[in-house]
Structure formats: structure tokens, C-alpha cells
Design a protein around this motif. Sequence first.
Motif, PDB file in Angstrom:
ATOM      1  N   GLN C 163      49.822  36.358  33.003  1.00 45.52           N
ATOM      2  CA  GLN C 163      47.564  37.094  33.257  1.00 45.52           C
ATOM      3  C   GLN C 163      48.384  38.474  33.856  1.00 45.52           C
ATOM      4  N   THR C 164      48.761  39.614  33.420  1.00 46.51           N
ATOM      5  CA  THR C 164      49.050  40.370  34.627  1.00 46.51           C
ATOM      6  C   THR C 164      47.573  41.213  33.351  1.00 46.51           C
ATOM      7  N   GLY C 165      47.326  41.135  32.325  1.00 46.01           N
ATOM      8  CA  GLY C 165      46.343  42.148  31.306  1.00 46.01           C
ATOM      9  C   GLY C 165      45.600  41.782  31.942  1.00 46.01           C
ATOM     10  N   GLN C 166      45.175  40.158  32.002  1.00 47.68           N
ATOM     11  CA  GLN C 166      43.546  39.859  32.206  1.00 47.68           C
ATOM     12  C   GLN C 166      43.411  39.525  33.388  1.00 47.68           C
ATOM     13  N   GLN C 167      44.439  39.975  34.436  1.00 45.68           N
ATOM     14  CA  GLN C 167      43.527  40.668  35.760  1.00 45.68           C
ATOM     15  C   GLN C 167      43.339  42.105  36.302  1.00 45.68           C
ATOM     16  N   LEU C 168      44.370  42.967  34.922  1.00 46.22           N
ATOM     17  CA  LEU C 168      44.037  44.317  35.521  1.00 46.22           C
ATOM     18  C   LEU C 168      42.535  44.591  34.950  1.00 46.22           C
ATOM     19  N   LEU C 169      42.701  43.793  33.224  1.00 45.99           N
ATOM     20  CA  LEU C 169      41.191  44.014  32.833  1.00 45.99           C
ATOM     21  C   LEU C 169      39.694  43.790  33.876  1.00 45.99           C
ATOM     22  N   LEU C 170      40.207  42.107  34.471  1.00 44.76           N
ATOM     23  CA  LEU C 170      38.659  42.007  35.387  1.00 44.76           C
ATOM     24  C   LEU C 170      38.488  43.241  36.633  1.00 44.76           C
ATOM     25  N   GLY C 171      39.438  43.573  36.625  1.00 41.55           N
ATOM     26  CA  GLY C 171      40.094  44.378  37.723  1.00 41.55           C
ATOM     27  C   GLY C 171      38.714  45.771  37.406  1.00 41.55           C
ATOM     28  N   ALA C 172      38.913  46.378  36.161  1.00 39.49           N
ATOM     29  CA  ALA C 172      38.323  47.260  35.746  1.00 39.49           C
ATOM     30  C   ALA C 172      37.063  47.074  35.627  1.00 39.49           C
ATOM     31  N   TYR C 173      37.255  45.171  35.023  1.00 36.90           N
ATOM     32  CA  TYR C 173      35.377  45.259  34.000  1.00 36.90           C
ATOM     33  C   TYR C 173      34.870  45.438  35.654  1.00 36.90           C
ATOM     34  N   SER C 174      35.086  45.034  37.050  1.00 33.99           N
ATOM     35  CA  SER C 174      34.812  44.104  38.104  1.00 33.99           C
ATOM     36  C   SER C 174      33.907  45.386  38.469  1.00 33.99           C
TER      37      SER C 174
END
Lengths: 224, 251, 660
Positions: C163-174
Motif C-alpha cells: 500500500q505504498t501509494g496509500q501511505q505516501l498519499l496519506l503523508g501528503a494529505y496530512s
Amino acid sequence: MWLSNSSIGRKVVMSVTGIALVLFLTFHMAMNCVALFSGEAYNMVCEFLGANWYALVATLALAALFVIHIIYAFWLTMQNRAARGSERYAVNARPKNVEWASQNMLVLGIIVILGLALHFANFWYKMQFAEIIGNPMMGGLHAADGYGYIMQTFSNPVLFVLYIVWLAALWFHLTHGFWSAMQTLGWNNTIWINRWKCVSNVYSTIIVLGFALVAVVFFVKNLC
Amino acid sequence: MDKNISFTLKVWRQNGPKEKGHFDTFQMKDIPGDTSFLEMLDILNEQLIEEGKEPIVFDHDCREGICGMCSLYINGHPHGPATGATTCQIYMRRFKDGDVITVEPWRSAGFPVIKDLMVDRSAYDKIMQAGGFISIRTGAPQDANAILIPKPVADEAMDAASCIGCGACVAACKNGSAMLFVSAKVSQLNLLPQGKPEALRRAKAMLSKMDELGFGNCTNTRACEAECPKCVSISNIARLNRDFIKAKLKD
Amino acid sequence: MTKIIDSKIPEGPIAEKWTNYKAHQKLVNPANKRRLDIIVVGTGLAGASAAASLGEMGFRVFNFCIQDSPRRAHSIAAQGGINAAKNYQNDGDSVYRLFYDTVKGGDYRAREANVYRLAEVSNNIIDQCVAQGVPFAREYGGLLANRSFGGAQVSRTFYAKGQTGQQLLLGAYSALSRQVGEGTVKLYTRYEMEELVIVDGRARGIIAKNLVTGKLERFAAHAVVIATGGYGNTYFLSTNAMACNCTAAMSCYRKGAWFANPAYVQIHPTCIPVHGDKQSKLTLMSESLRNDGRIWVPKKLEDAKALQAGTKKGSDIPEEDRDYYLERRYPAFGNLVPRDVASRAAKERCDHGFGVNNTGLAVFLDFSESIERLGIDVVRQRYGNLFDMYEEITDVNPGKLANEINGVKYYNPMMIYPAIHYTMGGIWVDYELQTSIKGLFAIGECNFSDHGANRLGASALMQGLADGYFVLPYTIQNYLADQITVPRFSTDLPEFDEAEKAVQAKIDHLMGIKGKRSVDSIHKELGHIMWEYVGMGRTEAGLKTALAKLKEIRKTFETELFIPGSKEGMNVELDKAIRLNDFITMGELIAYDALNRNESCGGHFREEYQTEEGEAKRDDANYFYVSCWEYQGSDDKAPVLYKEPLVYEAIKVQTRNYKS
């Protein structure tokens, strides 16, 4: 004040009062069991817990715990119903792993309160209360004759059945309430949850069995 | 090979947040078992459009179980009968010929209905904005390997971070509580050394935002955990409770 | 053709260009930043990271997304990982090697300086994400773990489960959420950009549709950044999310922004095959499966026929009758050849009749050998979630023992087939990521710059975050430095009036067609044409047919479309129709570019141009350029081509070789 204006705070109040009440139940159950062995000893305990200042203070504290626990329960339930929104689901299904008790704590609690009222009428009113108002013979027997009152109460099969129902509700209430309190206080994780649930079940069973044993034994004694 | 099935579909229709809703009933015929639940709704919508009617509105996007957009309450379960799966990952072979399938939106005061099966989950964004982050600037932080993180800690943070923000926990909770969502984010960040400095502040800020937005109080029924498509554990809620109580005792 | 294309590549040796640029670019001082507004359209990796970074720097940012939350952007679906030249594994990686692999993987059609910069900032991305709390996989010692990926000989891919994309996006989203909380970024969810507004030759705003109320709204700013992803959904069936679309990009294109290399479309080799005409999207099975799975079709045509008829199963065919065609053709890389090569090889076998399912469009991905070698437990540990996902979709469990022939155990194989996955082409941008319209920037998959003709695995996440965190926030200042004296705009300007009226007219027109066909039915037809003629194997005749058929599709769309409901309030069908209108234009653009490019390279394969062994044949003498297409004011007119010649200073252009 965080204990009233945050959801975790309110739950902490529920947990702490709940655990205190569990401790009280443990004590009460132990006391009852004395009656199984010796009526005399039991009456001594009753004497000790009559209208003495320390017993009255403890009673007041206990009453406060109950009242807070009950008020918070209604308050939380009202908030939770509001949070659920105005529309209800047409179809409901309880997933595996979800205890029935956990979703019906208020109902179980209300049954417990009703049982408590009955219990007060049968015992407390005739014992401690009778002593407080200075009329120790109000209930027919002496206020400190707990043993006599037990015999009297469980001679009535209707009361006996009501007590058993009450204890059953209490058992369900405790099995969820105990581990749930630990969870709310933050003392939980994936390993402890199973331990706490096990402790919850065993502990609630011991307490409820202790109470039930007294009821059954005296009911049977009356039959003979 | 999969068999085709026919069944009755009851779908919630509601024109807007303030409007009154009702169920529409449709007879679905010969739907192949390898059709996904959402594709089945696509088929129904195509039929409705052919009849000149408005299609059923529902949220969906990636259709591979990761975006968290799809949000249907099917036969009493958020995301339907399967465990550990989102609505878009449910295939029709899970249902039987002659079934009655009832589809409802997430129902919670925190998630008002926008239209039909679509709800407004912007409350989750607001909770995130209150503290779901680590306060660092874009630029050149220290080398990534300068912070050693034991594998079990990293794994636990990852499990908490796998939350997709779909809202199934709120939909499943009889109290409409968002504790599983909030605690998953708080746990992910509070477990990691990078998130520790703000840990207590974060727990307080996110929780009070959740309370403020009208979500309910957690009563530990565990329905959220059971219905979570990513199997996020309620041990995260215990951690949030712990951090919150710690923070309040410190104040 | 006379236009001189200035890609603004800085002077100096390749390794110093970016440093030099940053040292000499113009900056905006903090007091002035507060007076400058920036619109960022899109909240994927590129959009969210850019909006967050710009807000943090002090600009006033307006950020838009079509979903209900920024966290839903399709970057979230990336499974595999993100590349960086950290060399944590001590296997000889370096910025130069990542740069080289990316250029080679892109079949020497990327812009060298951009790719070098990408490789250079790749390390900062990992640092940034770790600091944000992205839970990357770790080793027991607490260090970051890496895995290897197609097209590389080093382990440089960082990952967070599948789920790398998810985790990176959640990082940017945070990071974005933090800025929204602080008030520097204003977020607009369920808004779709419909039109770009140009004032005095500069991008100054957008017209966006509020998808809930159906109303058009105007937004003005000093600069506009689009980060709206790729155009893969032109093909209807793809691994893209349902709402991915190219409307924002097409509105920029129609307003004069050049569109570069549209023909470069990536086809991912490991997707679950199409199973019926009701299917809405294709599901990707992670590329990582190729680490342990072996791809094959039967050797004998009669076996293939039996498989197609359903009288035989994959596990009935013994080892000696299996053709592991990737291992046979590419001994050095075997099952791990780059995506374009693997996809074409599958198509080649299926075209010859060796397809293994009822449609004849599938090949096997088999784990029998690795299960025997490693044990089912290890294999399940690595791919268990993928096996489960495959079983839920197809009802076949790939880890299950199915047959034993002569003492050899055969497990159920998976069936896979290539599908549209990513688009390397996009809005043309210069080194500063500015498009051919002043003040309009394009970042992430939406632009064309870094992947050439083919993207390597785990590079999309890298590019999106590089653009958003580390490139655009610098380069946009070089543009904005001149704008500090320009006051905030009023959305009452005639340019905004005109733009809004145009969108309104388009909506009224679509609503007024009142034909009989649904949007999806026409979109599916478009998809069939695109896949058939502009898909994996293209020919001159096929592309001409496609262009003719696309004209018919447009006619069908213009005369037979039916949209139920009204334009007021939420109307999902109307929104889809607006997008389809742009997909048709996009389809034509892809076909024009594919027809022009008389060579095969990366994701663009022209059957006329292949070697005797069936490998892609580039024509560096004539096609060593970026094709930039300019809109000619009407969808009926063919676009005009400009060329940006590619200049390679650091790398010697060679034939790609994955055989030895």
C-alpha cells in the motif's frame, strides 16, 4: 472539566465508578457467603454494618457511585442516540465477535436497577434504614437479623425467580462492563483483550454464582 | 463457472439531506456471479437510464478496495457480508438466487446523506485538520535512516495506518462513534518516534474535534473492528484512551 | 513548425543544473507571498504535496478535488513502491544510476535534465516521507527495507506493505490537512475544474463545477497548477479509478497548452483479464508477483484450444508442454522485463492463438515452481493478500494444489492479461514545469516530462512527490516574482464571464441532445476502438481507421446522448458526459500522435517498425523529439505538431537490451 465535556472523560467516569461497584459487589458477595456457613456470624456482620457512622458514610459513597454511574449511563445513551442520526437502518445484523451484552448495556443496567429496588425493599429498608429511623423491628424481625430476612425472602418462589433474573442481567452487564472499563482506561491491547475478557467472564461468574448460591441454598432450605 | 442469479434489490432513495427518503424495489434478472456489487448497480443504472429515469447515486472510485470511497450498507453490514473487504470487492456469487438485498447509506448524524446512497464524510477531513499530522516543513529533514524504528513498531504503525477513511466504523457503531478512525490515525503517529513530541496534543485535538462534530461515545461494542474492511483493531482505541487520559492528567 | 521551443534547461553539466537553477532563480519574499494566490487542481501525490508546500511557504492556496476528500485521489492505489537512489543496500546505486535506468527504461525519449533532477531529489522524498510518519517497511535493526523492481539491477524501492501509494498519499494529505487547519490552504472537495481562464495571455483562474449543487463557480489566482493525473480512462477499461479523467487537462489544451507525447500509454502486464461486457474496470495484480511467478502459455495449439473451450485446465498441462515465453525470449531478465516488453510478449502469444481463457486473451502466471521451492507458507506470506483478492474476483485459489502429473505437483495458475495503466504523455512543460501558457503549471502524471516512452515500476510515486514537494515550489517562484505588483483579481472580469458562459453553453448543449444512449454505452464503444486500433499494437491503417471511427463516435455522442435529470443539483450522468466529450478529443489526439510517430518505442508499438525477433525498433534519426500538439480552435480540425528536439549530453543513446 474533561470528565464531563470529552467523550473519553465521560467514559472514564463510567469505568471508574463501574470498577468501584464491582469491588463493592465482591465484598457484598463474600459477606453473603458467610450466611451459608453460620447464621450467627452473618448476623454479626449485619450488626457491624448497621447504622454506624462508618457504615453510613460508606453507604452514602456507594449511593453516589451508583447515581453517577446511572446518570452518566443515561447521558451517554442520549448523546449516542443523537449521534446515530434520525434515520434508523432497515436491516440490522450483529457481526460475529460483538457481544450481545455490549449493545444492550443500558437495558441490562435498568434491569439491575429494578432488581436493586426490590432488594432495597426486601433488605435495606428493613435493616439499615430501620435502624436509622430508630425502629429496628419495622420489618417484623430485628434489623440486625439478616439471616432471618434471607430465610424470609427466599421462602417466596416469586422473589426467588426475580432474584435469579436480576443476577442473570447482572452477569451480562459485568462480563462486558469489566473488560470494557479496562479498555476505556487504556489498559488494553491485542494480547490483553483476550486476557481481560477471560478475567471478565471468570470474575463475573464467581460473583454472580456466589450470590445465586445463597439464593438457591435458602430457597431449598425453605422447601425442606 | 459462476451461475447467474436473480434477486430482489431494495435501494434507499433520497433526494437531498433534508428530503424524506424511501426504498425503491427492483427485480434483478440473470446477474452473473462474477459481477462485482458495484457493477451490478451499474447494470441497474443503465436500465434506469434506458427507461429515462435518474440513476441511483452512490460513491465509488478505485474499485479495488483502497480509496475508501464506496460506502454501502448491505443487508445490515457496512460493505456487505464479506469480512476484510470493501463494497467494491464484493462479488455477486456471495448471494443466492431469490435473495432480497437491502442497500442503505451510512446512517449517522456525522455523515448526512447528500443524495441516495451518497453521504458527506467531510467530518473526517476536519478531524485530520485538527491534528492528524506531524508538524514538519517541506525541505531537508534528517536522513531517513537516522531514525531507527524497530520492526514491530513500524509494523504496528503500518497496521493502524492501513485505515482507508471509509467511515464503515461509524456506520457500524450503534453510537455513531468515530473512535476507530481517530484512534487509528493517532496510533500510527504516536507510535512512531517522529510523532512522539506532539503525541499528547494530537490525542486531545483530534478527540475534541470528533466530539465537537457530533460523533457518539465509544462503548466498546467492537462492531467497528468487526466491520472494518482493513481489520483495524480496537487496541488502537485503548491507545488513544491512554494517551488522552495521560494528557489530561498532565494538564 | 517554425516555433522555437524553449525548454529552459539551465546551463552547466547535468549534475549541476538543478543546483545552479536554484542558486540563480528569482524568489518571492515572505511579505509578498501572502499577497499571491495559487490554484492547485488535484489532490493526488503531486497536487497535495504542492498545495501543502506552497501553503506552508506563505502563499494563499486554493486546492480542488473531485472526490469527497483529498485522500481518495488515485495515487492511493499504487501498490509496489517508490524508487530512490539512497544506496542503503550498498549495491552500487547512485543518483546517476537511477537517472540512467529511468532514461533507458523510458526508451530514450525522456528529457535528460528533468530525469536527472528527479533522481537527484528522490532521496529527499524518502527523508521527507519518513519525517511525516509514513510507515515504510523496516528491517529488524530498525533500518529501512528495500525491494527490487522491474528494469533495475539494484534494490532501490521503498515500500509500505502493498500500500505504498496509500501511505505516501496519506503523508501528503496530512501535510495538506495541517495547512488547511492553519488557514493557508482553502480546500474545495467535490469540485471539478471545467475551464481555464486566461487574462492577457496568462492563466489567471478556473471555472469549477460544484458537483453537489451543480453550480458553476469562478476562482481567480496569480497562477494555476494542474495535477489532475493521466488520461488512461480514454480506453474505458483501465486500472484507473472510475472518476479519473482528462477534462482539466483538455480544457488547458483547448486554451492553447501543448499536449506532449500522447501516444505513450503504458500497458501493465499483470491485470486480471476482462471477463464480460458488464465489467467496469480492470484490477491490477501487483508487478511484484513476477518475482516468483512464471508466465506461460501452452506450447501446443490444441492445448490452447482446449483451454479456450474449457475442456482443460492450466494444471492439466505438464511442464514439457508449457512455453515460458519470457524466459525463452529474454534469458537475462526473464519474467522481470520492463512492463512494455512483457505486455507485448503476452499479446504476441495470444495473437497467435495461444490465449488460455474463453476469450483467448489471457496468459498464465504460475506459482507451482516457487511453492515447491519455498513452501506455500512463504509464498502466502509474500502474496497472500493478492491471492485472496484474486480468489474473491475470479473464484480460483492460485495457491491450491490442483493436479499431479508424473510426480510433479501443479497448482492453480492465475490468469493475467495486459491493461491500460498509466500515461507517460501529458501537458507539455518546460524545465520549470510551466506549460506553454504563462502562469499555468502541470505536475505529476498530468505532465509529460520524466518517463519518456515507458515508465519503470515505482517511478510514478517518485515523480509525483518530486514535482509537488521539491520542484514546483521553487520554480513557480521564478514566475511569481514578477507578479508581486499584480493585485488580486476580480472574478467579474469579462474573461471569467466568457469562460463561464462557454461551460454553461456546453452543459446546456449536452442536456439538450436528448437522444437514447447512456454515457457509459458510448464510452465503452470509444474504449473498444481505442483498445483495438490504438492499443498495444498499432498500424498506420489501423490508426487511420481509428480516426475515422472516432469521428463517428463524436457524431453519436453529439446526436444520441441521453442525460436524465436536470443540470441543477447533483447529476452524475452530466458530469460523466462532460468527461466523455474530452475523452473523445483525447482519443483522437493519441491516434494522431501514434500515426505521426513512425517508429516503435516504449509504450508505443507500431507493428510496421519491429525487428525480425519482434522487438521494438526505434528511429532516432527521425523521431528523437518530443511531439507537442497544439489545438486549432475546434475539435473538427486536426491539431498541429511542434517538435522539441531531445538533446542528450550525459547518456549515449542505445538500443534497449534485456536479453543479455
